[in-house]
Design a protein around this motif. Structure first.
Motif, PDB file in Angstrom:
ATOM      1  N   PRO A 396      22.503  47.805  -0.299  1.00  0.00           N
ATOM      2  CA  PRO A 396      21.320  47.710   0.567  1.00  0.00           C
ATOM      3  C   PRO A 396      21.666  47.068   1.908  1.00  0.00           C
ATOM      4  CG  PRO A 396      21.227  46.061  -1.181  1.00  0.00           C
ATOM      5  CD  PRO A 396      22.386  46.943  -1.503  1.00  0.00           C
ATOM      6  N   ALA A 397      21.050  47.595   2.976  1.00  0.00           N
ATOM      7  CA  ALA A 397      21.256  47.037   4.314  1.00  0.00           C
ATOM      8  C   ALA A 397      20.284  45.875   4.540  1.00  0.00           C
ATOM      9  CB  ALA A 397      21.037  48.121   5.354  1.00  0.00           C
ATOM     10  N   PRO A 398      20.673  44.882   5.368  1.00  0.00           N
ATOM     11  CA  PRO A 398      21.969  44.744   6.053  1.00  0.00           C
ATOM     12  C   PRO A 398      23.039  44.219   5.109  1.00  0.00           C
ATOM     13  CG  PRO A 398      20.581  42.869   6.559  1.00  0.00           C
ATOM     14  CD  PRO A 398      19.741  43.787   5.731  1.00  0.00           C
ATOM     15  N   VAL A 399      24.300  44.419   5.523  1.00  0.00           N
ATOM     16  CA  VAL A 399      25.447  43.982   4.731  1.00  0.00           C
ATOM     17  C   VAL A 399      26.185  42.897   5.507  1.00  0.00           C
ATOM     18  CG1 VAL A 399      27.712  44.671   3.875  1.00  0.00           C
ATOM     19  CG2 VAL A 399      25.740  46.121   3.457  1.00  0.00           C
ATOM     20  N   ARG A 400      26.556  41.836   4.812  1.00  0.00           N
ATOM     21  CA  ARG A 400      27.282  40.728   5.445  1.00  0.00           C
ATOM     22  C   ARG A 400      28.722  40.728   4.968  1.00  0.00           C
ATOM     23  NH1 ARG A 400      27.746  35.211   3.333  1.00  0.00           N
ATOM     24  NH2 ARG A 400      28.617  33.833   4.933  1.00  0.00           N
ATOM     25  N   CYS A 401      29.629  40.822   5.922  1.00  0.00           N
ATOM     26  CA  CYS A 401      31.059  40.741   5.620  1.00  0.00           C
ATOM     27  C   CYS A 401      31.551  39.351   5.997  1.00  0.00           C
ATOM     28  CB  CYS A 401      31.843  41.794   6.399  1.00  0.00           C
ATOM     29  SG  CYS A 401      31.271  43.483   6.170  1.00  0.00           S
ATOM     30  N   ARG A 402      32.337  38.750   5.136  1.00  0.00           N
ATOM     31  CA  ARG A 402      32.852  37.404   5.397  1.00  0.00           C
ATOM     32  C   ARG A 402      34.276  37.316   4.868  1.00  0.00           C
ATOM     33  NH1 ARG A 402      32.531  34.549   0.503  1.00  0.00           N
ATOM     34  NH2 ARG A 402      31.296  35.685  -1.076  1.00  0.00           N
ATOM     35  N   ILE A 403      34.925  36.218   5.188  1.00  0.00           N
ATOM     36  CA  ILE A 403      36.297  36.027   4.745  1.00  0.00           C
ATOM     37  C   ILE A 403      36.463  34.604   4.227  1.00  0.00           C
ATOM     38  CG2 ILE A 403      37.194  35.285   6.995  1.00  0.00           C
ATOM     39  CD1 ILE A 403      39.684  37.069   6.362  1.00  0.00           C
ATOM     40  N   GLU A 404      37.167  34.470   3.127  1.00  0.00           N
ATOM     41  CA  GLU A 404      37.485  33.157   2.575  1.00  0.00           C
ATOM     42  C   GLU A 404      38.954  32.879   2.858  1.00  0.00           C
ATOM     43  OE1 GLU A 404      36.371  32.522  -1.456  1.00  0.00           O
ATOM     44  OE2 GLU A 404      34.246  33.018  -1.109  1.00  0.00           O
ATOM     45  N   ARG A 405      39.200  31.908   3.718  1.00  0.00           N
ATOM     46  CA  ARG A 405      40.554  31.660   4.184  1.00  0.00           C
ATOM     47  C   ARG A 405      41.433  31.051   3.094  1.00  0.00           C
ATOM     48  NH1 ARG A 405      42.723  28.235   9.491  1.00  0.00           N
ATOM     49  NH2 ARG A 405      44.683  29.402   9.659  1.00  0.00           N
ATOM     50  N   ARG A 406      42.574  31.683   2.902  1.00  0.00           N
ATOM     51  CA  ARG A 406      43.605  31.217   1.958  1.00  0.00           C
ATOM     52  C   ARG A 406      43.017  30.948   0.577  1.00  0.00           C
ATOM     53  NH1 ARG A 406      46.918  27.232   6.181  1.00  0.00           N
ATOM     54  NH2 ARG A 406      47.282  28.855   7.739  1.00  0.00           N
ATOM     55  N   ALA A 407      42.087  31.804   0.178  1.00  0.00           N
ATOM     56  CA  ALA A 407      41.439  31.626  -1.119  1.00  0.00           C
ATOM     57  C   ALA A 407      42.272  32.172  -2.262  1.00  0.00           C
ATOM     58  CB  ALA A 407      40.076  32.313  -1.107  1.00  0.00           C
ATOM     59  N   LEU A 408      43.248  33.026  -1.945  1.00  0.00           N
ATOM     60  CA  LEU A 408      43.999  33.730  -2.983  1.00  0.00           C
ATOM     61  C   LEU A 408      45.449  33.266  -3.027  1.00  0.00           C
ATOM     62  CD1 LEU A 408      43.880  36.019  -5.087  1.00  0.00           C
ATOM     63  CD2 LEU A 408      44.524  37.609  -3.259  1.00  0.00           C
ATOM     64  N   ARG A 409      45.875  32.863  -4.215  1.00  0.00           N
ATOM     65  CA  ARG A 409      47.285  32.511  -4.449  1.00  0.00           C
ATOM     66  C   ARG A 409      48.009  33.759  -4.944  1.00  0.00           C
ATOM     67  NH1 ARG A 409      46.921  28.082  -8.940  1.00  0.00           N
ATOM     68  NH2 ARG A 409      49.206  28.318  -8.797  1.00  0.00           N
ATOM     69  N   VAL A 410      48.864  34.321  -4.099  1.00  0.00           N
ATOM     70  CA  VAL A 410      49.592  35.529  -4.483  1.00  0.00           C
ATOM     71  C   VAL A 410      51.019  35.151  -4.844  1.00  0.00           C
ATOM     72  CG1 VAL A 410      50.354  37.815  -3.777  1.00  0.00           C
ATOM     73  CG2 VAL A 410      48.176  36.932  -2.957  1.00  0.00           C
ATOM     74  N   ARG A 411      51.415  35.508  -6.054  1.00  0.00           N
ATOM     75  CA  ARG A 411      52.789  35.227  -6.493  1.00  0.00           C
ATOM     76  C   ARG A 411      53.652  36.452  -6.200  1.00  0.00           C
ATOM     77  NH1 ARG A 411      55.238  31.209  -9.186  1.00  0.00           N
ATOM     78  NH2 ARG A 411      57.217  31.685 -10.209  1.00  0.00           N
TER      79      ARG A 411
END
Length: 450
Positions: A396-411
């Motif tokens: 459903p509109a409107p859509v909110r795009c956001r970013i979580e900084r350094r939220a993911l630990r990638v091995r």
């Protein structure tokens, strides 16, 4: 000895910068071998040919039937006519010479800028102990059967991982499988599959603070590419289970839906919804694009980001960190995955003239590029069709795009190919300063670090 080496480096910088400037100026001269006025007319003819090609491409995408067929012919005929014209006046050599000189200018300029002490941004690596109970989801159809081809299941199990092979004939909730694995004591989650599947499991890993393992068994592997993983042999990604390091990277969200690469609104978001898209991408796009480009169908979008309002674009691409767009050698890559900002690319083209401007103008009005921590996409319809990491989605509109900084630990494996170093951006003002520099002023005193 160090001072002598530095002086030699600075001299090479200066001469490379001077060579770049000289070659760039010289590249403009060969077409005028036919005479000043004649050279101008030939250059104008070349630009007209490029403009006609861009306009014809617009008509190919925005028309159907005979108009599309005629535009297809013009798309080929326009550049061929320009080449024939230069051959007829015996000046094709001048065009080729200009191209060679321009290549020399670009190469010399990049050499000069690369040797100034600036270094590309590197994501910090963290040494952590290997996981004791890794859990992996493998999609046997991903990448045309790479799971079986590279014996990923067998290698993962030899390394102590619990493996679940997804059933390609029945939908399975990978988020639920990942949550169940966490509840059962898993201390690492990993996926061999497309970017859409990667994102869903990555969100569970980020939620529980667990490391996430990317296995590059997808078709395009954009996320794996920007992590510096081996895309030719996905089995090497499993080395991270025993000899790995961790990277802290950002994770994007469209409302509450995660993405590791991008979210597409407008053209691609609508085309990817087509029933036949998976089997015939080109055919599905050509069928839907005329109505979408001419605004006969689809919602009218408004994008708001960082105080900027983008009105009525036909396409908006929101990416987890900005893509590099200024250089064909680095095009489509992300210089970093931990900036804490979304990339925004919006396109609005309403005529053949604007299509030509998009190709030829240095700063076309129809193209908006920016970076922001949050983007809101509004529409004049209640639902928005979205392509989320290549997967079809409606929200459903409107859509909110956001970013979580350094939220993911990638091995990732400690030993890996790494991200190919993109050439430095050509900064002609800086090159002029390098060319005019004297002594040790040609280079900065120390490297710039982020």
């Amino acid at each position: 000895m160090a001072a002598v080496a530095n002086d030699r480096l600075h001299r090479r910088q200066r001469w490379a910068a001077r060579a770049a400037l000289a070659a760039a100026v010289s590249a403009a001269l060969p077409p005028f071998a036919y005479g000043f006025l004649g050279g101008l007319l030939l250059l104008a003819a070349g630009l007209v040919g490029l403009a006609l090609t861009a306009a014809a491409l617009w008509w190919v995408l925005s028309r159907r039937g005979p108009a599309r067929a005629a535009a297809t012919v013009l798309t080929v005929a326009a550049p061929v006519a320009v080449i024939v014209l230069f051959v007829a006046v015996n000046l094709l050599w001048a065009v080729l010479l200009s191209l060679l000189l321009w290549c020399l200018a670009v190469w010399s300029g990049r050499y000069a800028l690369r040797s100034t002490g600036l270094r590309p941004v590197r994501i910090k690596e963290y040494r952590t102990p290997p996981p004791q109970r890794p859990f992996l989801l493998l999609n046997p159809r991903s990448g045309g059967g790479k799971v079986e081809k590279f014996a990923l299941r067998e290698k993962a199990e030899r390394l102590g991982a619990q493996v679940v092979l997804l059933d390609p004939d029945h939908h399975q909730d990978v988020t639920a499988l990942a949550r169940a694995a966490v509840a059962d004591g898993a201390d690492l989650l990993g996926v061999a599959g497309g970017d859409g599947t990667q994102a869903l499991v990555a969100a569970v890993a980020a939620e529980h603070g667990l490391p996430f393992l990317v296995i590059s068994a997808g078709t395009r592997n954009h996320f794996a590419m920007d992590l510096g993983l081996d895309r030719e042999d996905p089995s090497t990604c499993l080395d991270a289970l025993t000899d790995g390091v961790e990277l802290r990277v950002d994770l994007g969200f469209v409302d509450d839906r995660p993405f590791v690469n991008n979210a597409s609104f407008g053209l691609y978001g609508a085309v990817v919804q087509s029933p036949g898209y998976r089997d015939d991408k080109v055919g599905a796009a050509l069928e839907r694009l005329p109505d979408l480009l001419t605004r006969q169908r689809g919602p009218r979008l408004t994008a708001r980001a960082d105080g900027v309002t983008i009105t009525d674009p036909q396409a908006v691409l929101v990416s987890n960190n900005p893509y590099r767009l200024d250089d064909p050698f680095g095009f489509g890559r992300r210089e970093r995955l931990d900036s804490g900002k979304l990339g925004v690319l919006a396109v609005r083209v309403d005529s053949a003239v604007e299509a030509a401007e998009l190709l030829l103008a240095p700063n076309p009005e129809g193209l908006t590029v920016l970076a922001a921590p949050e983007v809101v996409i509004e529409a004049d319809e209640p639902q928005l069709e979205i392509g989320l990491d290549g997967e079809a989605l409606t929200l459903p509109a409107p859509v909110r795009c956001r970013i979580e900084r350094r939220a993911l630990r990638v091995r990732v494996p400690r030993e890996r190919p790494g991200v190919p170093e993109a050439p430095p951006r050509l900064d002609w003002r800086r090159l002029r300063k390098l060319a005019a520099a004297v002594g040790r002023t040609a280079a900065p005193k120390r490297a710039v670090r982020f």
